[in-house]
Design a protein around this motif. Sequence first.
Motif, PDB file in Angstrom:
ATOM      1  N   THR A  29       0.952  -1.354   0.048  1.00 18.67           N
ATOM      2  CA  THR A  29      -0.019  -0.038  -0.166  1.00 18.67           C
ATOM      3  C   THR A  29       0.972   1.132   0.148  1.00 18.67           C
ATOM      4  N   ARG A  30       0.258   2.417  -0.455  1.00 19.34           N
ATOM      5  CA  ARG A  30       1.129   3.686  -0.283  1.00 19.34           C
ATOM      6  C   ARG A  30       1.680   4.058   1.090  1.00 19.34           C
ATOM      7  N   ALA A  31       0.725   3.568   2.022  1.00 12.92           N
ATOM      8  CA  ALA A  31       1.234   3.977   3.422  1.00 12.92           C
ATOM      9  C   ALA A  31       2.203   3.028   4.064  1.00 12.92           C
ATOM     10  N   GLU A  32       2.104   1.933   3.469  1.00 15.73           N
ATOM     11  CA  GLU A  32       3.184   0.671   3.775  1.00 15.73           C
ATOM     12  C   GLU A  32       4.540   1.127   3.081  1.00 15.73           C
ATOM     13  N   ALA A  34       5.410   4.315   2.124  1.00 15.43           N
ATOM     14  CA  ALA A  34       6.084   5.404   2.841  1.00 15.43           C
ATOM     15  C   ALA A  34       6.740   5.089   4.153  1.00 15.43           C
ATOM     16  N   ASP A  35       6.147   4.046   4.851  1.00 19.15           N
ATOM     17  CA  ASP A  35       6.563   3.623   6.153  1.00 19.15           C
ATOM     18  C   ASP A  35       8.215   3.163   5.856  1.00 19.15           C
ATOM     19  N   ASN A  96       2.106   8.238  11.597  1.00 14.83           N
ATOM     20  CA  ASN A  96       1.358   7.331  10.775  1.00 14.83           C
ATOM     21  C   ASN A  96       0.853   6.173  11.357  1.00 14.83           C
ATOM     22  N   THR A  97       1.618   5.620  12.340  1.00 14.79           N
ATOM     23  CA  THR A  97       0.932   4.660  13.195  1.00 14.79           C
ATOM     24  C   THR A  97      -0.200   5.049  13.990  1.00 14.79           C
ATOM     25  N   HIS A 100      -3.541   5.381  11.812  1.00 14.60           N
ATOM     26  CA  HIS A 100      -3.390   4.664  10.709  1.00 14.60           C
ATOM     27  C   HIS A 100      -4.442   4.598   9.741  1.00 14.60           C
ATOM     28  N   THR A 228       3.991  -2.579  11.071  1.00 19.99           N
ATOM     29  CA  THR A 228       3.288  -2.075  10.027  1.00 19.99           C
ATOM     30  C   THR A 228       2.954  -3.199   9.020  1.00 19.99           C
ATOM     31  N   GLY A 244      -3.892   2.071   5.876  1.00 20.00           N
ATOM     32  CA  GLY A 244      -2.868   2.796   6.325  1.00 20.00           C
ATOM     33  C   GLY A 244      -2.975   4.226   6.166  1.00 20.00           C
ATOM     34  N   ALA A 246      -3.215   6.241   3.599  1.00 20.70           N
ATOM     35  CA  ALA A 246      -2.342   6.909   2.828  1.00 20.70           C
ATOM     36  C   ALA A 246      -2.784   6.325   1.410  1.00 20.70           C
TER      37      ALA A 246
END
Length: 255
Positions: A29-32, A34-35, A96-97, A100, A228, A244, A246
Motif C-alpha cells: 500500500t502507499r502507506a506501507e 512510505a513507512d 502514521n502509526t 493509521h 506495519t 494505512g 494513505a
Amino acid sequence: MTPQFWLWLGFSGMSVGAALILFIGKRRTRAEEADTIIHGLVPIIAACSYLAMASGQGSVVLPAGPDAGAATRAFYFARYIDWSFTTPLLLLGLANTAMHSGMRRPAIVWGMIGSDLIMIVTAFVFGLTQVAWLKWTWFAISCGAFLGVYYGIFVQLREENARERDDVRAAFLRNAVFLSVVWLAYPVVLLLGDDGLGLLGPALGLGIIAILDLVAKVVYGLMATMQTAKRVERDLREGHPVAGGAGRPHLAAAE
C-alpha cells in the motif's frame, strides 16, 4: 574502546540496519511503502553522519571549558545535522502509526517536528557555548522543547489514536513508549558528556550515543516496519479500501 571504534561501529551498524529495513519492508500500500522509505532513510542519514565523524569531517576542536586552559574537546556537529533529519522522520512514522486510518490532524505532526527542531538547535548551541549561564540556559530551553515533543506524542497523538482499532492502539503505545524511553537518555548523556559537565569522557560518551542511535534508528526501525506489515496484512485480509490512511492498496495484486 576508542572514540574511533564507536564511530565506525555506528557507521557499520547503520549501514547494515538500513539494508535490512529496506529489504524486509513491503510496499503493498502507499502507506506501507512510505513507512518503509521513512525507516530506511533514517539509518542511511545516520550512517552518513557517522562516516563524517569517523573520518574527521563531522567534528571541530573546541576549548574544553572557560577554565580549562589549553585543554580541548571534540565537538561532533554532524550528530546534530543527523538528528535534525532523522528525528522528524521518526516522529512522522510514529504519527502514521497513531493515525493509521488517515492523517486527520497534520498540524499535530508539524507542531511536534517544530518542537523537535527547536530542541536540537538549542542543544547544538548548548554544545558550542562556553559561557556557563548561557550554556545552561540553552540546555534548559532544549529540555523544554523536548517536553513539547512528549506532549505531542502522549496527549495529542494518543487522542487521535484512541479512534483506531485495538491492534493499532497497541502498536502505537508500544512504539511511543519504546522511542520515548530511548530518547530520554540523550539529554542525560549530553549533560554528563564532554559538551556538558565532562564526566563521561570522550570514548564513553560516544559509545553511549552510538548505542542509543542504533537502538532508536535500527532496532526501532525494524520493529516498526514489521508491525506495519502486520497491520497492513489485516487491512488487506479484511478488505479495507484504505490501508494505512494513505491511499488504496496499489501493489497487493503484484505480490
